[in-house]
Motif scaffolding. Structure first.
Motif, PDB file in Angstrom:
ATOM      1  N   THR A 296     -10.925 -47.551  -8.358  1.00 45.72           N
ATOM      2  CA  THR A 296     -11.162 -46.007  -8.316  1.00 45.72           C
ATOM      3  C   THR A 296     -10.190 -45.512  -7.168  1.00 45.72           C
ATOM      4  N   VAL A 297     -10.502 -46.031  -5.955  1.00 45.81           N
ATOM      5  CA  VAL A 297      -9.901 -45.678  -4.852  1.00 45.81           C
ATOM      6  C   VAL A 297      -8.286 -45.737  -4.846  1.00 45.81           C
ATOM      7  N   LEU A 298      -7.857 -47.061  -5.489  1.00 46.12           N
ATOM      8  CA  LEU A 298      -6.541 -47.439  -5.363  1.00 46.12           C
ATOM      9  C   LEU A 298      -5.965 -46.592  -6.296  1.00 46.12           C
ATOM     10  N   GLY A 299      -6.663 -46.118  -7.332  1.00 46.60           N
ATOM     11  CA  GLY A 299      -6.058 -45.191  -8.611  1.00 46.60           C
ATOM     12  C   GLY A 299      -5.407 -46.414  -9.581  1.00 46.60           C
ATOM     13  N   THR A 309     -22.934 -49.745 -16.507  1.00 47.24           N
ATOM     14  CA  THR A 309     -22.656 -49.905 -14.942  1.00 47.24           C
ATOM     15  C   THR A 309     -23.474 -49.242 -14.024  1.00 47.24           C
ATOM     16  N   GLU A 310     -23.873 -49.699 -12.853  1.00 45.16           N
ATOM     17  CA  GLU A 310     -24.605 -49.320 -11.729  1.00 45.16           C
ATOM     18  C   GLU A 310     -23.716 -48.132 -11.145  1.00 45.16           C
ATOM     19  N   ARG A 311     -22.422 -48.065 -11.258  1.00 39.88           N
ATOM     20  CA  ARG A 311     -21.499 -47.371 -10.792  1.00 39.88           C
ATOM     21  C   ARG A 311     -20.883 -46.383 -11.633  1.00 39.88           C
ATOM     22  N   PRO A 312     -21.671 -45.611 -12.182  1.00 35.44           N
ATOM     23  CA  PRO A 312     -21.105 -44.619 -13.346  1.00 35.44           C
ATOM     24  C   PRO A 312     -20.152 -43.554 -12.688  1.00 35.44           C
ATOM     25  N   ILE A 313     -20.283 -43.410 -11.338  1.00 38.21           N
ATOM     26  CA  ILE A 313     -19.199 -42.418 -10.712  1.00 38.21           C
ATOM     27  C   ILE A 313     -17.866 -42.742 -10.766  1.00 38.21           C
ATOM     28  N   GLU A 316     -17.115 -41.278 -14.110  1.00 37.82           N
ATOM     29  CA  GLU A 316     -17.153 -39.795 -14.147  1.00 37.82           C
ATOM     30  C   GLU A 316     -15.978 -39.477 -13.635  1.00 37.82           C
ATOM     31  N   VAL A 317     -15.406 -39.865 -12.291  1.00 39.73           N
ATOM     32  CA  VAL A 317     -14.226 -39.358 -11.789  1.00 39.73           C
ATOM     33  C   VAL A 317     -13.021 -40.294 -11.696  1.00 39.73           C
ATOM     34  N   GLY A 318     -13.370 -41.288 -11.812  1.00 40.09           N
ATOM     35  CA  GLY A 318     -11.997 -42.350 -11.681  1.00 40.09           C
ATOM     36  C   GLY A 318     -11.475 -42.914 -13.184  1.00 40.09           C
ATOM     37  N   SER A 319     -10.611 -44.048 -13.057  1.00 36.73           N
ATOM     38  CA  SER A 319     -10.055 -44.298 -14.287  1.00 36.73           C
ATOM     39  C   SER A 319     -10.793 -45.679 -14.688  1.00 36.73           C
ATOM     40  N   ASN A 320     -12.237 -45.804 -14.641  1.00 39.97           N
ATOM     41  CA  ASN A 320     -12.720 -46.947 -14.945  1.00 39.97           C
ATOM     42  C   ASN A 320     -13.407 -46.801 -16.465  1.00 39.97           C
ATOM     43  N   THR A 321     -13.345 -47.572 -17.298  1.00 46.25           N
ATOM     44  CA  THR A 321     -13.911 -47.622 -18.610  1.00 46.25           C
ATOM     45  C   THR A 321     -14.848 -48.714 -19.081  1.00 46.25           C
ATOM     46  N   LEU A 322     -15.770 -48.298 -19.710  1.00 47.71           N
ATOM     47  CA  LEU A 322     -16.492 -49.614 -20.081  1.00 47.71           C
ATOM     48  C   LEU A 322     -16.452 -50.107 -21.675  1.00 47.71           C
ATOM     49  N   VAL A 323     -16.206 -51.198 -21.607  1.00 53.90           N
ATOM     50  CA  VAL A 323     -15.729 -51.913 -23.047  1.00 53.90           C
ATOM     51  C   VAL A 323     -16.759 -52.799 -23.536  1.00 53.90           C
ATOM     52  N   GLY A 324     -17.786 -53.375 -22.808  1.00 50.69           N
ATOM     53  CA  GLY A 324     -18.430 -54.280 -23.401  1.00 50.69           C
ATOM     54  C   GLY A 324     -17.664 -55.526 -23.275  1.00 50.69           C
ATOM     55  N   PRO A 343      -5.217 -41.531 -17.574  1.00 51.25           N
ATOM     56  CA  PRO A 343      -4.936 -40.654 -16.227  1.00 51.25           C
ATOM     57  C   PRO A 343      -5.337 -41.363 -14.846  1.00 51.25           C
ATOM     58  N   ARG A 344      -4.975 -41.121 -13.793  1.00 51.28           N
ATOM     59  CA  ARG A 344      -5.153 -42.004 -12.384  1.00 51.28           C
ATOM     60  C   ARG A 344      -6.764 -41.673 -12.138  1.00 51.28           C
ATOM     61  N   GLY A 345      -7.191 -40.394 -12.206  1.00 50.40           N
ATOM     62  CA  GLY A 345      -8.533 -40.232 -11.954  1.00 50.40           C
ATOM     63  C   GLY A 345      -8.612 -39.657 -10.456  1.00 50.40           C
ATOM     64  N   LEU A 346      -9.997 -39.433 -10.088  1.00 54.18           N
ATOM     65  CA  LEU A 346     -10.018 -38.780  -8.459  1.00 54.18           C
ATOM     66  C   LEU A 346     -10.665 -39.742  -7.752  1.00 54.18           C
ATOM     67  N   VAL A 347     -10.943 -39.581  -6.571  1.00 53.63           N
ATOM     68  CA  VAL A 347     -11.876 -40.431  -5.342  1.00 53.63           C
ATOM     69  C   VAL A 347     -13.061 -39.421  -5.230  1.00 53.63           C
ATOM     70  N   PRO A 348     -14.425 -40.204  -5.255  1.00 58.90           N
ATOM     71  CA  PRO A 348     -15.583 -39.751  -5.200  1.00 58.90           C
ATOM     72  C   PRO A 348     -15.816 -39.148  -3.901  1.00 58.90           C
ATOM     73  N   GLU A 349     -16.674 -38.309  -3.658  1.00 63.01           N
ATOM     74  CA  GLU A 349     -17.137 -37.530  -2.476  1.00 63.01           C
ATOM     75  C   GLU A 349     -17.560 -38.431  -1.565  1.00 63.01           C
ATOM     76  N   LYS A 350     -16.975 -38.484  -0.159  1.00 62.14           N
ATOM     77  CA  LYS A 350     -17.635 -39.194   1.011  1.00 62.14           C
ATOM     78  C   LYS A 350     -17.135 -40.809   0.944  1.00 62.14           C
ATOM     79  N   TRP A 351     -16.001 -41.083  -0.256  1.00 67.56           N
ATOM     80  CA  TRP A 351     -15.437 -42.275  -0.146  1.00 67.56           C
ATOM     81  C   TRP A 351     -14.118 -42.278   0.590  1.00 67.56           C
ATOM     82  N   ASP A 352     -14.157 -41.963   2.096  1.00 67.00           N
ATOM     83  CA  ASP A 352     -13.158 -41.619   2.865  1.00 67.00           C
ATOM     84  C   ASP A 352     -12.994 -42.530   4.082  1.00 67.00           C
ATOM     85  N   GLY A 353     -13.517 -43.550   4.279  1.00 66.04           N
ATOM     86  CA  GLY A 353     -13.458 -44.532   5.134  1.00 66.04           C
ATOM     87  C   GLY A 353     -14.416 -44.199   6.477  1.00 66.04           C
TER      88      GLY A 353
END
Length: 368
Positions: A296-299, A309-313, A316-324, A343-353
């Protein structure tokens, strides 16, 4: 404040490294020990991480090794109790969702020691996952719950956790990624392997739901083999997956180089090596939790071979897709990516280092 920091399995190291580094900035406030439970003991799965991430050598290594969930958890509890009784910490910090996380939390709380959980509140709602049980048991006991996103905050609130225990700080794994991205970029591994940037995909797969059933594993490998005819797939194979594929007679799907049809297997890689490959990949296929966050952060588009997924964020904002583990859905999503439809997607809030710095500020402002 005397603190014991606990690591046990591969993902824990990336999460604990920035916390230890942040603590070092306050030597008058924190006395900290690093305890490695030894849950993962293969060099590429653990020891190399101390070198790659600049972490100190563990002060204590419990060396518990492998075994059933019950055996491993019991051994960790027995050995960690001895450490707590001897060292008398005021706080134990655990990260992630492995057996070490839960075992050390229970042990510390029964001794009256406060516990902080980094990466709290993640929920898959899938009780067949041992990690989900570990998360639930850990969070209900902890005194500080450090979360990565709004979903985690909402999960904890819905479970009745008091708001004054919940702290939205961001993602410490991303602290590590951002710190080491430039270093990983200088590696020559891709060229050595004959891989052009964006000219290959990477794969991780180890979860029981994908590898312990012959029919399921066969379908996944058939899908991956078909994708590999269009783009090389580099697979640093997990010991569990290698073992099960051998038992099921599925080794024919694997190759030892990119010129041979099939999945190109390698030994498990160190953190920097795998980061180098992922940041230059066309896409990533995985059933891991951490890779959903890193991509997600690397795009980089991520195909997650899980039904939840326990990481639905990351969806929601990234380019991750669940396919089972559906062969058809894996192929469909891979072709969408290869056709440039993701699409590339976005970086979640506070994932800033800066998540680890926020954790330390909470501990300074609200000490035990």
């Amino acid at each position: 404040m005397k603190i014991i920091n606990v690591v046990g399995a591969r993902p824990n190291f990336m999460k604990m490294a920035p916390i230890i580094e942040a603590m070092r900035s306050y030597p008058d406030h924190f006395q900290h020990l690093l305890v490695h439970t030894g849950q993962h003991y293969d060099e590429k799965m653990s020891e190399s991480f101390f070198v790659d991430l600049g972490m100190p050598t563990p002060d204590i290594n419990l060396g518990v090794g492998s075994g059933s969930h019950a055996e491993q958890t019991a051994r960790i509890m027995v050995e960690f109790e001895k450490i707590c009784l001897r060292e008398k910490p005021q706080l134990v910090i655990v990260v992630g969702d492995v057996n070490s996380t839960m075992a050390c939390t229970i042990t510390a709380k029964k001794l009256g020691i406060k516990v902080a959980h980094v990466e709290a509140g993640l929920r898959s709602r899938d009780m067949s996952m041992p990690e989900e049980i570990n998360r639930l048991c850990t969070d209900v006991l902890c005194d500080y719950l450090f979360t990565t996103d709004h979903f985690a905050d909402e999960n904890l609130a819905a479970e009745g956790v008091p708001a004054d225990k919940i702290f939205f700080v961001g993602n410490v794994m991303i602290d590590t990624l951002l710190k080491h991205r430039a270093m990983a970029a200088t590696l020559d591994l891709g060229r050595q392997l004959g891989l052009a940037p964006q000219g290959y995909a990477t794969l991780t797969m180890h979860r029981p739901g994908n590898v312990d059933d012959k029919n399921v594993l066969t379908g996944i490998l058939e899908a991956l083999a078909e994708i590999a005819r269009e783009i090389p797939i580099v697979f640093p194979i997990h010991p569990r997956t290698r073992k099960m594929a051998g038992q099921f007679g599925l080794d024919g799907f694997f190759s030892t180089g990119p010129k041979v049809q099939g999945l190109w297997i390698t030994a498990p890689l160190g953190y920097l090596e795998f980061l180098h490959l992922n940041m230059n990949a066309r896409f990533v296929l995985t059933d891991s939790g951490g890779l959903q966050e890193e991509t997600t952060v690397l795009g980089i588009p991520c195909i997650t071979m899980r039904p939840n997924t326990e990481r639905p964020i990351t969806c929601e904002v990234g380019s991750n897709t669940l396919v089972g583990n559906s062969k058809e859905k894996i192929l469909e999503q891979a072709h969408r990516i290869l056709n440039g439809e993701i699409p590339r997607g976005l970086v979640p809030e506070k994932w800033d280092g800066h998540a680890a710095e926020r954790i330390i500020q909470v501990l300074l402002e609200k000490p035990c």
